[in-house]
Design a protein around this motif. Structure first.
Motif, PDB file in Angstrom:
ATOM      1  N   UNK A  54       0.717  -1.385   0.265  1.00 39.26           N
ATOM      2  CA  UNK A  54       0.133  -0.414   0.296  1.00 39.26           C
ATOM      3  C   UNK A  54       0.939   1.349  -0.073  1.00 39.26           C
ATOM      4  N   UNK A  55       0.331   2.367  -0.280  1.00 34.75           N
ATOM      5  CA  UNK A  55       1.122   3.519  -0.419  1.00 34.75           C
ATOM      6  C   UNK A  55       1.124   3.955   0.669  1.00 34.75           C
ATOM      7  N   UNK A  56       2.643   4.708   1.393  1.00 33.36           N
ATOM      8  CA  UNK A  56       2.905   4.398   2.530  1.00 33.36           C
ATOM      9  C   UNK A  56       2.367   5.207   3.657  1.00 33.36           C
ATOM     10  N   UNK A  57       1.776   6.546   2.873  1.00 34.66           N
ATOM     11  CA  UNK A  57       1.117   8.343   3.084  1.00 34.66           C
ATOM     12  C   UNK A  57       0.102   8.296   2.424  1.00 34.66           C
ATOM     13  N   UNK A  58      -1.558   7.665   2.346  1.00 29.07           N
ATOM     14  CA  UNK A  58      -1.798   8.384   1.297  1.00 29.07           C
ATOM     15  C   UNK A  58      -2.334   9.212   2.169  1.00 29.07           C
ATOM     16  N   UNK A 106     -15.375  16.103   9.921  1.00 28.33           N
ATOM     17  CA  UNK A 106     -14.803  16.675   9.152  1.00 28.33           C
ATOM     18  C   UNK A 106     -13.319  17.786   9.350  1.00 28.33           C
ATOM     19  N   UNK A 107     -13.412  18.244  10.927  1.00 30.21           N
ATOM     20  CA  UNK A 107     -12.572  18.449  11.653  1.00 30.21           C
ATOM     21  C   UNK A 107     -11.174  18.248  11.708  1.00 30.21           C
ATOM     22  N   UNK A 108     -11.749  16.479  11.771  1.00 33.86           N
ATOM     23  CA  UNK A 108     -10.020  15.546  12.000  1.00 33.86           C
ATOM     24  C   UNK A 108      -9.376  15.278  10.160  1.00 33.86           C
ATOM     25  N   UNK A 109     -10.408  15.693   9.120  1.00 38.52           N
ATOM     26  CA  UNK A 109     -10.009  15.414   7.874  1.00 38.52           C
ATOM     27  C   UNK A 109      -9.680  16.733   7.689  1.00 38.52           C
ATOM     28  N   UNK A 110      -9.584  17.709   8.457  1.00 40.12           N
ATOM     29  CA  UNK A 110      -8.710  19.056   7.245  1.00 40.12           C
ATOM     30  C   UNK A 110      -7.961  18.651   8.131  1.00 40.12           C
ATOM     31  N   UNK A 111      -7.783  18.486   9.348  1.00 48.26           N
ATOM     32  CA  UNK A 111      -6.710  18.710  10.085  1.00 48.26           C
ATOM     33  C   UNK A 111      -5.024  17.921   9.480  1.00 48.26           C
ATOM     34  N   UNK A 112      -5.872  16.208   9.349  1.00 50.62           N
ATOM     35  CA  UNK A 112      -4.670  15.084   8.565  1.00 50.62           C
ATOM     36  C   UNK A 112      -4.816  15.908   7.133  1.00 50.62           C
ATOM     37  N   UNK A 113      -5.439  16.419   5.915  1.00 49.53           N
ATOM     38  CA  UNK A 113      -5.257  17.113   5.556  1.00 49.53           C
ATOM     39  C   UNK A 113      -3.986  17.621   5.029  1.00 49.53           C
ATOM     40  N   UNK A 114      -4.360  18.949   6.216  1.00 51.48           N
ATOM     41  CA  UNK A 114      -3.841  19.493   6.194  1.00 51.48           C
ATOM     42  C   UNK A 114      -1.995  18.911   6.936  1.00 51.48           C
ATOM     43  N   UNK A 115      -2.208  17.932   7.548  1.00 52.29           N
ATOM     44  CA  UNK A 115      -0.471  17.838   8.131  1.00 52.29           C
ATOM     45  C   UNK A 115       0.425  17.097   6.557  1.00 52.29           C
ATOM     46  N   UNK A 142      -0.424  17.574   3.652  1.00 50.20           N
ATOM     47  CA  UNK A 142       0.150  18.029   2.420  1.00 50.20           C
ATOM     48  C   UNK A 142       1.351  19.441   3.038  1.00 50.20           C
ATOM     49  N   UNK A 143       1.596  19.238   4.052  1.00 49.60           N
ATOM     50  CA  UNK A 143       2.796  19.802   4.844  1.00 49.60           C
ATOM     51  C   UNK A 143       3.641  18.885   4.699  1.00 49.60           C
ATOM     52  N   UNK A 144       3.267  17.355   4.729  1.00 46.29           N
ATOM     53  CA  UNK A 144       4.019  16.489   4.252  1.00 46.29           C
ATOM     54  C   UNK A 144       4.816  16.595   2.487  1.00 46.29           C
TER      55      UNK A 144
END
Length: 61
Positions: A8-12, A42-51, A53-55
């Motif tokens: 699997x992709x290591x960081x999907x 949704x809030x958890x998703x937005x935080x996870x997506x921001x993290x 995107x930073x990676x």
């Protein structure tokens, strides 16, 4: 012998939660309405997506 599964992709990229339909709410004032649960997801998703995107600065937002 079976073939090993593809790795699997290591960081999907995180996937957004599915928004509930209006009829998914029973309308009885539950302590945790499906819309409350969705808002938290949704809030958890937005935080996870921001993290994520930073990676992955090369990814489009």
């Amino acid at each position: 012998m079976s073939e090993p599964a593809a790795p699997a992709e290591p960081d999907p990229r995180p996937l957004p939660p599915k928004e509930p339909e209006l009829e998914d709410c029973c309308g009885t004032g539950c302590v945790m309405c499906v819309f409350d649960v969705y808002q938290i997801a949704q809030e958890n998703y937005e935080a996870a997506l921001a993290a994520w995107l930073a990676r992955h600065p090369e990814a489009e937002s």
